[in-house]
Every structure is written in structure tokens, then in C-alpha cells.
Design an enzyme around this catalytic site. Structure first.
Site, short mmCIF file in Angstrom:
data_model
loop_
_atom_site.label_atom_id
_atom_site.label_comp_id
_atom_site.label_asym_id
_atom_site.label_seq_id
_atom_site.Cartn_x
_atom_site.Cartn_y
_atom_site.Cartn_z
CG HIS A 106 -2.16 -0.64 1.10
ND1 HIS A 106 -3.07 -0.39 0.00
CD2 HIS A 106 -2.54 -1.64 1.49
CE1 HIS A 106 -4.10 -1.21 0.25
NE2 HIS A 106 -3.97 -1.97 1.09
CB CYS A 119 -12.30 -5.34 -20.59
SG CYS A 119 -12.96 -6.87 -20.27
#
Ligand code: PEP
Ligand code: MG
Length: 628
Positions: free
Chosen positions: A235, A555
Site C-alpha cells: 500500500h 478489457c
């Protein structure tokens, strides 16, 4: 009680940690240049004086307690939770000063932390350990967080190649450990690090940086970051990328070698850090700083330019969407709508399945935010690595003990067995269609019968909504399918007669075609979307759609790679959906392309029988050096 603990009310405001003075000592020419290599995490080059923010360790001792101390220890835990909540809410409030895309990245993490100190397993478990195992609040937090982190890391390996879930699991485990560290600091009253004294233009050097620290950093003042610990998946890395701060993490030996004020160069594109740079190195680094700024400016300008090839062919570039927090980034990237809204996020990190109204509100807010640009909402793709606790708690799906979940009850297969769940989601999407153009996308299709069954349910839900006088689009929104299994790709001609559009999911298509689980590092080198078999399936499905003049897009991750744009255009594709950050570079590739050249190039690629030859065509080897 065999430990002394202060009667916790509210921890005092954290005193400023003993940062070292950031003043720059005179450069000593005798100190030789030192080069370090780490992980390139956030691109760009920073030059500046080292600033080091030291955080004194929290001293945590394990202790047992007497039954009479249960109340006292529980109160200490509750006070630490309240203090942690206050700190996190303060951090969250600070986000308002950051750029929108940084807020979008950081806010969900702070929300996840806040959730973990709400009515969570961590808090329940820690309370239980104090009462039942008779341990101190610190011991309870330590043991419970470690048990949760280990359980997360021990989850079965991912089955989907698109996103290897190991980094995700490592991140989730790290989130649990991080919130435990915050609780422990508050329990032991150990001070937190502060960046208040960070001088403008400095480079932050630290042993480690926690993700929440990123919310304290002011990207306008900070030139760069280099730390000894950390990796590209964490993170902290995500945050620093969101802040746009040039960053290299995981640089062994750096924090010991760097002293406050030393001149340092951080190259977040190359993953290198240079201490005491020579004049020549500095001059080179300055050139890189200028070149990077120019490139950023150029990509920024692309936002307003159309995605049209050199010879005037219009191409649709849309964004993939996984979390509402991505919306600002999607708007900034100049996406022409959302080509894939992965609705799994709605069902994750919660104890119950969201009802029709809750889902409708979310879809409506996305549709409204896209202000008339189309939004393709994929219905829940449960299964494989996408494990969702709320569905298990509601007994809607089996507990994941299947040794081969990627080949089991996944995507549409599960929804057709849980019609209530499917109908609720379809109803919510149809109601959202009253607010702007929407398309509905079915995941993991393999047979014509599945599409027919899904369409029957879809039309039934629409009839029910009309009877109920619910508002929805006048014309039933298109119902399309993912082409992500070889079975679907090879039946594309038949499936095209049953569907309104195709979205080619090259991530799963590659996995299922090559029988390669990308989560398995033993075979990771075999996971190759450029394998001729995968490309032939993409071509077959595309041509089946084009013959019927039916919309078809890609996609999967292939769409986000600008080196593959020429090939995909040459195969006849004109619509791509990708992570928003990839759009400018793909747009540049589109604008540089000429459709005739693309078609010629695609023919050459499709003649190859060997993936290595295709790779060479896509990434030509540099010309050999002339013989001496
Ligand atoms: C794919 O499989 O290519 C795809 C886009 O779906 P997901 O990555 O969500 O499985
Ligand atoms: Mg998929």
C-alpha cells in the site's frame, strides 16, 4: 497483575519524535559517490538533501493478567481503539489538501483501517483473548492480529491470471499488522513519527514507511522517497504512486549510509538511488528531471485530444473500474466511459449481501458521475480467487474447499444457481439505467444455454420493474458477455447471435487456454497472452462479432499495453477498456497508428506459430553492434 500499566484514559498528543536536523552539511568532495538499487515504485527523478524521520520503537511486552484485571485491560483496549480512530479520522480529514487522485487511493486504505477498529474480527478477538486467555491488551492485540494475518496468508492460491492474489493477500495481512501496530503504539504511548519539519525539496529516507504516513506527506514539498524496506505491491507503494512522488523502496543498506543533508538522487523510474553524486551524475539527473516533466506534460495534454488514428479511424478508450474511489482518476484520464465495472467490490469487506436499494445507489452514483458516457456493469464474478465472505455467511456459495475453483462454480454459473442474488443485482442495474447509458455484462460464459437462461431472467426482471412502475431506461440496456474461456471464444459465432456485445477478457482467456495458473510461480513463464493460441481465439471472437456488426472490446490487461495497440487494431478491434492510468499512453499509440499498417502487422503476427517470434515482432531486438 504481573505488569504495570498506566490507567489509560486518552493518550497524550504524540510528542514530536527526535528527528535529526535536516540542515545540509557542506558537501565533502572526499565522500565517494555510492549507488544503490531498489524497487522502482513511483516514476520520476528527485534530487535533494536527505531528510530522515526516525520513529522510536514501541516497547511491547507480553503479559498474563488475573481475572480481576479483565475490566481494566478491556478499558485500556477500548481507549486505544478510540485514540486510533481519532488519529485516523484526523488523517482522513487531511486528505482534502491532496490532489484528487491521491485522495482516491489513500482514502480507501484509511477506511479499511477504520473498519478494522470498528466491530471487526480483530477487535472482537482481542476482547475475547483478554477475557478468556487472561492476557494483557497488548498481548491480545498482538496475538489476534498475527492469527488473522496468518489466516489471510494461508488462503488458497489464486486461480485467475489477471490478478495474482498473493500481493493482495500480503497487503491485506500487512493492513491487519499495521492497525495492530497503531493500537500497540497507543497502548504503550509510544510516539508516532512526524513530518512537520520536512524542508521543502527534501528527499525522505527511512528504514520503512507505513501507508498511513503517506497521508501525512505533502507532495508539493517532498521531492522523493527512498526506503530500505517495502515492495512494489504494498500500500505504501500505491500511496506514493498516487501522490506522484518519485520513489524507490527496498533499498538495502540505504538508511545506514545516508545522513541528513547528504545530497541524494532518487530515480523512481529506474529503481536506483545515488548518494553523494558527482557533478556529472548530478548533471545527468537534472536532464532526467526535465525530460520526465516534459513527458508528464505531454501525456496530460493528450487527455483533451481524441483517440483517432493517424488516418482518421475513431477508437474507444474506456476505463476499468474496481472501486468508487477511482472515479476522479477515470475522469482525469479522459476515459470515454467505463468498459468494465467489476461489481465484486460491492460484496466485499462486509458481513451481509447488499440489497437492491444499496446496489442501485452505488450504480446510480457511478452512472451519474460519468455524465452521459456509457457504463458497462459486469454482474458479480464470484469464484476463482474472488472469495467473498458475505456470500458464504449467507450460504449462497459453498465454502471454498474446491481444489480447482477456477474450473468450478464461477461467475454466471453461480448466478444461475442463485437466481435471487442475480435478480436483485439486475434490478439494481436496470434502475440505474434511468440515469444514463448502461450495459450489462455476464462473466465466465461457456455455453449458449447460459446466455439464453440469463436473458430470460433479465427480461423477467425488467417486466417486474415495469409492473412496479420503477424508472429505468426506455429501451432495455444491451446484455453482453465476457469472452474469457476458450469455449466461449470458439463458439463466438453462435454466442454472437445471443448477445448484444462482447468484452474479451484476455486475463482469464490466457489462463484457460494455456492451462497456466499465473499464481503458480513454477509456471509463471508460460503465462503468455501473446501465445498464438490466445491470439487466434481473440481474432476468432473479434471476427465473429464484426461479421454481425456487433460491438466488441478488449478489457483484459492486453488492452492496457501500448505495445499491443497496433496488433489489436490490426485484428479489427476499435474499443479497449483498461486501468485509467494506462489510457494516455494507449491513446498516444492509437494516434500514432495507421490502420493499413496495423492490418499488415497483425497478418505477420498471426502467421507465426511460435510465441517467441511474436514477442520479437512486438519488441524488436536492438540492432546488433557493428563487428569491430
Ligand atoms: C479478464 O479475465 O480478462 C477480465 C477482464 O476479468 P477479471 O480480470 O476481472 O477476471
Ligand atoms: Mg475474468
Amino acid at each position: 497483575m504481573n505488569r504495570t500499566s498506566p490507567p489509560e484514559a486518552e493518550a497524550p498528543p504524540p510528542p514530536r519524535p527526535p528527528e535529526r536536523a535536516p540542515e545540509r552539511p557542506p558537501e565533502r568532495p572526499e565522500r565517494p559517490e555510492r549507488r544503490f538499487t531498489g524497487i522502482a515504485v513511483s516514476p520520476g527523478v528527485a534530487i535533494g538533501p536527505v531528510f530522515s524521520a526516525v520513529e522510536p520503537p514501541a516497547i511491547v511486552t507480553r503479559a498474563r493478567i488475573h481475572a480481576t484485571d479483565i475490566g481494566g485491560e478491556t478499558s485500556r483496549l477500548e481507549a486505544a481503539i478510540a485514540q486510533s480512530r481519532k488519529q485516523l479520522l484526523k488523517l482522513r480529514a487531511r486528505l482534502a489538501v491532496l490532489p484528487e487522485d491521491s485522495q482516491a487511493e489513500i482514502a480507501p486504505l484509511l477506511d479499511a483501517y477504520l473498519q478494522m477498529i470498528g466491530p471487526s474480527r480483530l477487535v472482537r478477538g482481542a476482547r475475547r483473548r483478554i477475557a478468556e486467555a487472561l492476557v494483557s491488551a497488548e498481548t491480545a492485540v498482538l496475538d489476534e492480529s498475527e492469527a488473522i494475518a496468518e489466516a489471510i496468508l494461508a488462503l488458497p492460491a489464486a486461480q485467475s491470471p489477471g490478478d495474482d492474489d498473493r500481493p493482495g493477500r500480503r497487503r491485506r495481512a500487512e493492513e491487519v499488522r499495521e492497525i495492530a501496530r497503531r493500537l500497540l503504539r497507543n497502548l504503550t504511548r509510544a510516539p508516532f513519527r512526524s513530518f512537520a519539519a520536512l524542508p521543502e525539496g527534501a528527499v525522505l529516507v527511512a528504514e520503512f514507511l507505513r501507508p498511513a504516513d503517506a497521508a501525512l506527506l505533502d507532495p508539493a514539498r517532498l521531492a522523493g522517497v527512498a526506503t530500505e524496506e517495502g515492495g512494489a505491491d504494498g500500500h505504501t507503494a500505491v500511496m506514493l504512486r498516487a501522490l506522484g512522488v518519485p520513489t524507490v523502496l527496498g533499498v538495502p543498506g540505504l538508511s545506514e549510509a545516508a545522513r541528513p543533508g547528504d545530497t541524494i538522487v532518487v530515480d523512481g523510474t529506474a529503481g536506483t538511488v545515488i548518494l553523494h553524486p558527482t557533478a556529472a551524475t548530478l548533471a545527468n539527473a537534472r536532464k532526467l528531471v526535465t525530460a520526465f516533466a516534459r513527458e508528464q506534460q505531454r501525456l496530460g495534454k493528450l487527455r483533451r485530444l481524441p483517440a483517432v488514428t493517424e488516418d482518421g479511424e475513431q477508437v474507444e478508450l474506456q476505463a476499468n473500474f474496481e472501486l468508487p474511489a477511482e472515479l476522479p482518476l477515470i475522469a482525469q484520464a479522459g476515459a470515454a466511459g467505463i468498459g468494465l465495472l467489476r461489481s465484486e467490490f460491492l460484496f466485499m469487506n462486509r458481513e451481509t449481501v447488499p440489497d437492491e436499494d444499496a446496489q442501485y445507489e452505488t450504480y446510480r452514483s457511478v452512472v451519474e458521475a460519468m455524465a452521459g458516457d456509457p457504463v458497462t456493469i459486469r454482474v458479480l464474478d464470484w469464484g476463482g480467487e474472488k472469495d467473498i465472505e458475505a456470500l458464504q455467511s449467507a450460504n449462497l456459495v459453498p465454502v471454498a474447499t474446491d481444489p480447482n475453483p477456477a474450473l468450478g462454480l464461477r461467475g454466471l454459473r453461480m448466478l444461475l444457481r442463485q437466481e435471487d442474488l442475480f435478480e436483485t443485482q439486475l434490478a439494481a442495474i436496470l434502475r440505474a439505467s434511468a440515469h444514463g447509458p448502461v450495459r450489462v455484462l455476464l462473466p465466465m460464459v461457456t455455453t449458449v444455454a447460459e446466455v439464453r437462461a440469463a436473458r430470460d431472467i433479465y427480461e423477467r426482471v425488467a417486466r417486474r420493474l415495469r409492473r412496479r412502475n420503477d424508472r429505468m431506461a426506455e429501451k432495455l440496456p444491451p446484455l453482453g458477455i465476457m469472452i474469457e474461456t476458450p469455449g466461449a471464444a470458439l463458439s463466438a459465432d453462435a454466442l454472437a447471435l445471443e448477445s448484444d456485445f462482447f468484452a474479451i477478457g484476455t486475463n482469464d482467456l490466457t489462463m484457460y487456454t494455456l492451462a497456466v495458473d499465473r499464481a503458480d510461480s513454477e509456471v509463471a513463464d508460460l503465462y503468455d497472452p501473446l501465445h498464438p493460441a490466445v491470439l487466434r481465439l481473440v481474432q476468432f471472437a473479434t471476427e465473429a462479432a464484426l461479421r454481425l456488426r456487433m460491438p466488441v472490446s478488449v478489457c483484459g490487461e492486453m488492452a492496457a499495453n501500448p505495445r499491443l495497440t497496433t496488433l489489436l487494431l490490426g485484428l479489427g478491434l476499435r474499443s479497449f477498456s483498461m486501468n485509467a492510468a494506462a489510457i494516455p499512453r494507449v491513446k498516444q499509440a492509437v494516434r500514432d497508428a495507421n490502420i493499413d499498417d496495423c492490418a499488415r502487422f497483425a497478418r505477420r503476427v498471426m502467421e507465426q506459430s511460435d510465441a517467441a517470434a511474436i514477442h520479437l515482432l512486438i519488441h524488436p531486438a536492438p540492432p546488433a553492434a557493428p563487428a569491430a
